[in-house]
Design a protein around this motif. Structure first.
Motif, PDB file in Angstrom:
ATOM      1  N   ASP A 274      19.804 -54.639 -18.039  1.00  0.00           N
ATOM      2  CA  ASP A 274      20.906 -53.669 -17.965  1.00  0.00           C
ATOM      3  C   ASP A 274      22.038 -54.199 -17.100  1.00  0.00           C
ATOM      4  OD1 ASP A 274      19.656 -51.833 -19.605  1.00  0.00           O
ATOM      5  OD2 ASP A 274      18.737 -50.717 -17.956  1.00  0.00           O
ATOM      6  N   ARG A 275      21.689 -54.866 -16.031  1.00  0.00           N
ATOM      7  CA  ARG A 275      22.717 -55.424 -15.131  1.00  0.00           C
ATOM      8  C   ARG A 275      23.551 -56.483 -15.847  1.00  0.00           C
ATOM      9  NH1 ARG A 275      22.850 -57.346  -9.612  1.00  0.00           N
ATOM     10  NH2 ARG A 275      25.091 -57.465  -9.169  1.00  0.00           N
ATOM     11  N   TRP A 276      22.891 -57.365 -16.585  1.00  0.00           N
ATOM     12  CA  TRP A 276      23.630 -58.386 -17.343  1.00  0.00           C
ATOM     13  C   TRP A 276      24.550 -57.736 -18.376  1.00  0.00           C
ATOM     14  CZ3 TRP A 276      24.253 -63.746 -17.959  1.00  0.00           C
ATOM     15  CH2 TRP A 276      23.700 -64.514 -16.927  1.00  0.00           C
ATOM     16  N   TRP A 277      24.049 -56.759 -19.086  1.00  0.00           N
ATOM     17  CA  TRP A 277      24.873 -56.100 -20.108  1.00  0.00           C
ATOM     18  C   TRP A 277      26.051 -55.358 -19.484  1.00  0.00           C
ATOM     19  CZ3 TRP A 277      19.746 -54.112 -22.571  1.00  0.00           C
ATOM     20  CH2 TRP A 277      19.227 -55.102 -23.409  1.00  0.00           C
ATOM     21  N   GLU A 278      25.834 -54.793 -18.309  1.00  0.00           N
ATOM     22  CA  GLU A 278      26.909 -54.063 -17.650  1.00  0.00           C
ATOM     23  C   GLU A 278      27.974 -55.006 -17.105  1.00  0.00           C
ATOM     24  OE1 GLU A 278      27.538 -51.204 -13.699  1.00  0.00           O
ATOM     25  OE2 GLU A 278      25.522 -51.604 -14.452  1.00  0.00           O
ATOM     26  N   GLU A 279      27.527 -56.091 -16.464  1.00  0.00           N
ATOM     27  CA  GLU A 279      28.469 -57.011 -15.819  1.00  0.00           C
ATOM     28  C   GLU A 279      29.104 -57.989 -16.803  1.00  0.00           C
ATOM     29  OE1 GLU A 279      29.336 -56.797 -12.763  1.00  0.00           O
ATOM     30  OE2 GLU A 279      27.733 -55.834 -11.626  1.00  0.00           O
ATOM     31  N   LEU A 280      28.355 -58.382 -17.846  1.00  0.00           N
ATOM     32  CA  LEU A 280      28.816 -59.411 -18.787  1.00  0.00           C
ATOM     33  C   LEU A 280      28.599 -58.923 -20.221  1.00  0.00           C
ATOM     34  CD1 LEU A 280      27.208 -62.401 -16.882  1.00  0.00           C
ATOM     35  CD2 LEU A 280      29.655 -61.945 -17.043  1.00  0.00           C
ATOM     36  N   PRO A 281      29.343 -57.910 -20.641  1.00  0.00           N
ATOM     37  CA  PRO A 281      29.095 -57.303 -21.958  1.00  0.00           C
ATOM     38  C   PRO A 281      29.344 -58.233 -23.130  1.00  0.00           C
ATOM     39  CG  PRO A 281      31.135 -56.476 -20.986  1.00  0.00           C
ATOM     40  CD  PRO A 281      30.443 -57.259 -19.913  1.00  0.00           C
ATOM     41  N   GLY A 282      30.095 -59.302 -22.936  1.00  0.00           N
ATOM     42  CA  GLY A 282      30.377 -60.212 -24.042  1.00  0.00           C
ATOM     43  C   GLY A 282      29.336 -61.296 -24.242  1.00  0.00           C
ATOM     44  N   VAL A 283      28.331 -61.353 -23.374  1.00  0.00           N
ATOM     45  CA  VAL A 283      27.305 -62.402 -23.461  1.00  0.00           C
ATOM     46  C   VAL A 283      26.046 -61.820 -24.108  1.00  0.00           C
ATOM     47  CG1 VAL A 283      25.915 -64.067 -22.183  1.00  0.00           C
ATOM     48  CG2 VAL A 283      28.225 -63.491 -21.381  1.00  0.00           C
ATOM     49  N   GLU A 284      25.664 -62.346 -25.253  1.00  0.00           N
ATOM     50  CA  GLU A 284      24.451 -61.877 -25.918  1.00  0.00           C
ATOM     51  C   GLU A 284      23.214 -62.395 -25.187  1.00  0.00           C
ATOM     52  OE1 GLU A 284      24.337 -62.937 -30.019  1.00  0.00           O
ATOM     53  OE2 GLU A 284      26.028 -61.651 -30.574  1.00  0.00           O
ATOM     54  N   MET A 285      22.190 -61.535 -25.086  1.00  0.00           N
ATOM     55  CA  MET A 285      20.925 -61.911 -24.467  1.00  0.00           C
ATOM     56  C   MET A 285      19.841 -61.933 -25.545  1.00  0.00           C
ATOM     57  SD  MET A 285      21.878 -62.257 -21.338  1.00  0.00           S
ATOM     58  CE  MET A 285      20.402 -62.284 -20.328  1.00  0.00           C
ATOM     59  N   HIS A 286      19.082 -63.007 -25.595  1.00  0.00           N
ATOM     60  CA  HIS A 286      18.027 -63.178 -26.595  1.00  0.00           C
ATOM     61  C   HIS A 286      16.735 -63.566 -25.889  1.00  0.00           C
ATOM     62  CE1 HIS A 286      20.875 -63.431 -30.113  1.00  0.00           C
ATOM     63  NE2 HIS A 286      21.702 -63.709 -29.115  1.00  0.00           N
ATOM     64  N   GLN A 287      15.626 -62.985 -26.328  1.00  0.00           N
ATOM     65  CA  GLN A 287      14.345 -63.234 -25.672  1.00  0.00           C
ATOM     66  C   GLN A 287      13.363 -63.923 -26.605  1.00  0.00           C
ATOM     67  OE1 GLN A 287      12.249 -59.735 -24.218  1.00  0.00           O
ATOM     68  NE2 GLN A 287      11.118 -60.946 -22.738  1.00  0.00           N
ATOM     69  N   LEU A 288      12.671 -64.926 -26.062  1.00  0.00           N
ATOM     70  CA  LEU A 288      11.630 -65.661 -26.781  1.00  0.00           C
ATOM     71  C   LEU A 288      10.307 -65.437 -26.076  1.00  0.00           C
ATOM     72  CD1 LEU A 288      10.538 -67.920 -28.721  1.00  0.00           C
ATOM     73  CD2 LEU A 288      11.215 -69.555 -26.949  1.00  0.00           C
ATOM     74  N   TYR A 289       9.260 -65.205 -26.856  1.00  0.00           N
ATOM     75  CA  TYR A 289       7.913 -65.144 -26.296  1.00  0.00           C
ATOM     76  C   TYR A 289       7.056 -66.194 -26.983  1.00  0.00           C
ATOM     77  CZ  TYR A 289       3.057 -63.590 -25.757  1.00  0.00           C
ATOM     78  OH  TYR A 289       1.705 -63.552 -25.522  1.00  0.00           O
TER      79      TYR A 289
END
Length: 495
Positions: A274-289
């Protein structure tokens, strides 16, 4: 001779023939094109063959991040050998044990302590990671196909018997194809490499090179240096602990021009996302498991992650991921996850007993992770079997308490470990790093967690620390935290 199209090296060779003048590697202001890279790879491969390298021979690599590490890793595979990357933080004795466990006789050495070099020189042929003069390249390169060896990845650290995870060109290529089919790798990407190369080549270096992007290689993770590199880049790979340090300490305007970030390796607190999305809304976050034995298992691309940040996404289309029906279940209702994929290892090197124990009759591997899968195919982790705290006979998942601790606005990062208890056997203790300039106390943290958790899950102690110890790739080292508590190096507030 051109390698078989069913191999990793064939893909990079094809990219080179198509766009040889595009940048491949950048380091200290120097750029190598794909043609530069591949010319060096084939020269080193020929040199290895001229020195007597036989098919499948294991060759070690140990040192700091530099372009030559990538060159030599690829060259070993191009010559038909097996690359064995070694943790650069190991001492000479531990590194020697790991190399000997996979029958390596040679090792490329970069920037390591003199004592490590001297210790390894007693038993192994030392090859310079980046020689002053390019090695003479003669001899015919072999055909490298899907069943050709690629790498052995060692799973243990400096203690214990190392297990060598054997991957072929085919299993590694399938992993690359899985990653590039789901995550937004593009030819115009510039990916910053700061995780150690001994660990991040399969999930970062190979997908970038197989899609024609470029890599800016940094020697290590340093907040300021990574932030500066991000102003020239589009993406990077990280673990949640590093993402926490960046969002707290890096100038955010230097991260804001990134296009996307891929993270893996340890649980991601929803509060951090949530912090990343709030501070850097233009950066997509992707998760790998995934895991060393089967590189990718599930993916949560940005859009899916925004819809359900507590999930680790869905299994890849070519992956079978389920739960063990015979497992009795753990905290939060989780059962052990079992995965199968064409990217699954061929086994543990010369260890049939361990291989049979890990892989079931249906070709699935026990992950050691506890979780559940809902009717939509969404996967949720509830803990790791070896991390489970057994208090008074009741199983407690540290991840549940960590998620609660992370919700405190003054907490930057928190972990939970079990400590000995005469009454209960062990009880959970929470240790956190406070956000800069916060007035958080250990008592505040303990009260916060206890107020939001049911009785048996409540931590019995809390402590604050300036920074959490990490492993070589930046994951939190829970064993080190437990040792610090036992040794009295962390002041705990107890109930």
């Amino acid at each position: 001779m051109t390698p078989s199209p069913a191999s990793v090296v064939a893909w990079i060779d094809a990219v080179t023939r198509a766009q040889g003048e595009r940048p491949a590697l950048v380091h200290d202001g120097i750029t190598w094109t794909y043609r530069d890279l591949w010319t060096r790879v084939e020269a080193v491969a020929r040199h290895l063959l001229s020195t007597g390298l036989r098919p499948a021979d294991a060759v070690g690599l140990m040192g700091a991040n530099e372009p030559a590490f990538v060159v030599n890793y690829l060259a070993i595979m191009r010559a038909g050998g097996t690359a064995v990357p070694i943790n650069g933080m190991l001492d000479g004795a531990a590194a020697g044990r790991q190399l000997a466990s996979v029958d390596a006789t040679r090792v490329f050495l970069g920037r390591v302590d003199a004592g490590v070099r001297d210790a390894l020189a007693e038993s192994f042929r030392i090859l310079p990671m980046d020689p002053d003069e390019p090695p003479p390249g003669r001899g015919r390169l072999p055909v490298v196909g899907a069943n050709s060896p690629a790498a052995i990845m060692l799973t243990s650290g400096s203690t214990g018997h190392p297990k060598g995870v054997v991957h072929t060109q085919g299993t590694m290529l399938h992993a690359v194809l899985q990653l590039t089919s789901v995550f937004p790798f593009r030819p115009d990407d510039r990916s910053v490499v700061f995780l150690p190369l001994y660990a991040c080549i399969p999930e970062q270096v190979l997908p970038v090179l197989c899609t024609g992007g470029s890599l800016e290689i940094l020697p290590r993770f340093e907040v300021d240096r990574v932030a500066d590199a991000c102003t020239r880049a589009t993406t990077f790979d990280a673990v949640p602990t590093i993402l926490s340090r960046l969002i707290e300490h890096a100038p955010l305007h230097k991260l804001a021009t990134l296009r996307w970030v891929l993270f893996a390796s340890e649980p991601m607190p929803v509060a951090l996302l949530d912090r990343w999305w709030e501070e850097l809304p233009g950066v997509e976050m992707h998760q790998l498991y995934g895991m060393t034995e089967v590189l990718p298992l599930s993916a949560a691309p940005h859009r899916l992650l925004r819809q359900d940040p507590a999930s680790i996404g869905r299994a890849f289309p070519t992956t079978r991921l389920g739960v063990d029906p015979e497992h009795q279940g753990g905290p939060g209702g989780g059962r052990e996850l079992i995965g199968a994929s064409p990217a699954l290892m061929k086994g543990y090197y010369k260890d049939e007993i361990a291989t049979k124990a890990a892989i079931d009759a249906g070709g699935g591997i026990r992950t050691g992770d506890l979780g559940h899968i809902d009717e939509r195919g969404m996967v949720y982790l509830t803990g790791r079997s070896k991390d489970i705290i057994i208090s008074g006979g009741i199983n407690i998942a540290p991840a549940e308490i960590e998620a609660v601790a992370a919700r405190h606005p003054a907490v930057e990062r928190a972990i939970v470990v079990g400590v000995p208890s005469e009454r209960w056997g062990e009880t959970p203790v929470v240790v956190a790093v406070a956000r800069p300039s916060s007035a958080l106390t250990a008592g505040d943290l303990l009260a916060h967690c206890r107020s939001l958790l049911t009785t048996y899950k409540r931590p019995t102690g809390a402590g604050l620390i300036d920074s959490l110890p990490t492993t070589g790739i930046g994951k939190t080292a829970k064993d080190a935290v437990k040792k610090m508590i036992v040794n009295g190096e962390i002041d705990l507030v107890r109930i």
